[in-house]
Design an enzyme around this catalytic site. Structure first.
Site, PDB file in Angstrom:
ATOM      1  N   ASP A 197      -7.244  36.257 -35.797  1.00 13.77           N
ATOM      2  CA  ASP A 197      -6.461  36.803 -36.905  1.00 13.77           C
ATOM      3  C   ASP A 197      -7.105  36.377 -38.218  1.00 13.77           C
ATOM      4  OD1 ASP A 197      -4.340  37.993 -38.415  1.00 13.77           O
ATOM      5  OD2 ASP A 197      -2.959  37.566 -36.768  1.00 13.77           O
ATOM      6  N   GLY A 223     -11.061  35.931 -38.608  1.00 11.10           N
ATOM      7  CA  GLY A 223     -11.952  37.042 -38.889  1.00 11.10           C
ATOM      8  C   GLY A 223     -11.199  38.311 -39.212  1.00 11.10           C
ATOM      9  N   ASP A 224     -11.947  39.391 -39.353  1.00 11.63           N
ATOM     10  CA  ASP A 224     -11.410  40.696 -39.744  1.00 11.63           C
ATOM     11  C   ASP A 224     -11.743  41.694 -38.646  1.00 11.63           C
ATOM     12  OD1 ASP A 224     -10.818  43.146 -40.831  1.00 11.63           O
ATOM     13  OD2 ASP A 224     -12.029  42.902 -42.630  1.00 11.63           O
ATOM     14  N   PHE A 225     -10.712  42.279 -38.024  1.00 17.81           N
ATOM     15  CA  PHE A 225     -10.984  43.176 -36.892  1.00 17.81           C
ATOM     16  C   PHE A 225     -11.677  44.471 -37.291  1.00 17.81           C
ATOM     17  CE2 PHE A 225      -6.113  43.930 -37.051  1.00 17.81           C
ATOM     18  CZ  PHE A 225      -6.210  44.891 -38.052  1.00 17.81           C
ATOM     19  N   HIS A 243      -0.243  50.714 -34.838  1.00 20.43           N
ATOM     20  CA  HIS A 243       0.718  51.566 -35.556  1.00 20.43           C
ATOM     21  C   HIS A 243       0.719  51.311 -37.067  1.00 20.43           C
ATOM     22  CE1 HIS A 243       4.574  48.811 -35.508  1.00 20.43           C
ATOM     23  NE2 HIS A 243       3.497  48.142 -35.866  1.00 20.43           N
TER      24      HIS A 243
END
Length: 338
Positions: A197, A223-225, A243
């Site tokens: 996350d 981190g950044d997905f 969503h």
């Protein structure tokens, strides 16, 4: 069947009923009434309210069987109303307060403006939801509690109803505070986990997993997905993630997962799956909230999820109903054997 006018006027009345419910939640009336009945003046004193105004709200709450008269100008808590106690195991207090939070209330009231131009009025005023919450700790706390309570039956269902590989490593993408990962690891003692996350979330997640005695089986990675996700996992969980994003962003996330996963790995998507008919469904209500609060966020049907997965070189497999309006979607690489 009710006359259409009855349905319409009932919907109009629901606004007043919810406002009374929100007042009960905000003022903590259920907590104050839990020890026993109080007269309205004393109840107003305890919760810091204007007594004549509170009496009018109590009258409406009594009509909903949330409180009941117990004497002249005195009210006690009903069994239904006890669900608004802060300490109730199935408390809905935080959920009601979150839906009445300033930004959420504004978002739903401005839904016509959002529909006119297709751009969220909430985002225009408050920015992205998570930025808004970061700036408002009290709202953030309500949201976290709302999400935690909403996730309890889904998390327990996931751990009990899905057959995880015995020695798998699960990567919980955007895993938040770590409650889902902890539940799965407790139910599968030979599994390992990675919670992934944003950096400002991971400290809390590490504390949660440590408190659950899982530090030796769970790693926390920041981190950044949209850039990448941890590689080498056997199971990648996306719970209430896709969503929040439009199709293009959702596909980016799924492609990053597909690139990172083991060749025989699988993706688990825990989301509402909309029905294909016009019957009432909780997902349709939630979908309007997504429309109001996010630019591009949406609940999706099975076919829409299949299309997203196909664009990421993944194939939709089993869809398991989890209750509370949600489903677990399993997907595997399109070139996976078998």
């Amino acid at each position: 069947m009710p006359h259409s006018d009855d349905l319409l006027w009932g919907a109009i009345s629901d606004l007043s009923r919810f406002s009374a419910l929100l007042t009960m939640a905000e003022l903590g009336l259920a907590d104050h009434l839990a020890p026993g009945p109080l007269d309205s003046a004393e109840l107003a004193r305890r919760c810091g309210a204007h007594a004549p105004a509170l009496r009018r709200v109590l009258r409406e709450l009594a009509s909903q069987d949330l409180v009941r008269p117990s004497g002249p100008d005195s009210y006690g808590l009903t069994e239904r109303g006890a669900a608004l106690r802060s300490d109730a195991p199935d408390s809905v207090r935080s959920s009601i307060r979150m839906l009445g939070e300033e930004g959420f209330w504004y978002a739903m009231g401005m839904l016509p403006a959002t529909v006119r131009d297709g751009s969220s009025a909430f985002v225009k005023r408050y920015g992205h939801l998570y930025d808004h919450l970061a700036k408002n700790p009290s709202s953030s706390g309500m949201f976290d509690d709302y999400m935690r309570r909403r996730a309890i039956p889904l998390t327990e269902g996931l751990a009990k109803r899905y057959a995880f590989p015995a020695t798998a490593t699960m990567v919980d993408v955007a895993g938040g505070k770590g409650h889902i990962l902890a539940t799965v690891l407790h139910a599968n003692p030979r599994m390992r986990g990675i919670l992934f996350d944003l950096e400002h979330v991971t400290d809390h997640a590490a504390r949660t997993l440590a408190a659950e005695g899982l530090s030796d089986r769970a790693e926390v990675v920041a981190g950044d997905f949209f850039a990448a996700v941890p590689a080498g996992g056997d199971v990648y969980l996306l719970a209430s993630v896709l969503h929040n994003w439009d199709d293009e962003d959702a596909v980016k996330i799924l492609r990053n997962v597909r690139q990172a996963m083991n060749p025989d790995g699988r993706v688990l998507i825990l989301e509402v799956v909309l029905p294909d008919d016009e019957a009432p469904h909780l997902g349709k209500d939630i979908d309007l909230r997504m429309l109001a609060i996010f630019n591009g966020g949406a609940e999706r049907s099975r076919d829409e999820y299949a299309a997203l997965l196909g664009r990421a070189d993944l194939t939709l497999g089993e869809v398991i109903e989890m209750g509370a309006g949600a489903s677990l979607i399993e997907a595997r690489p399109s070139d996976a054997p078998g």
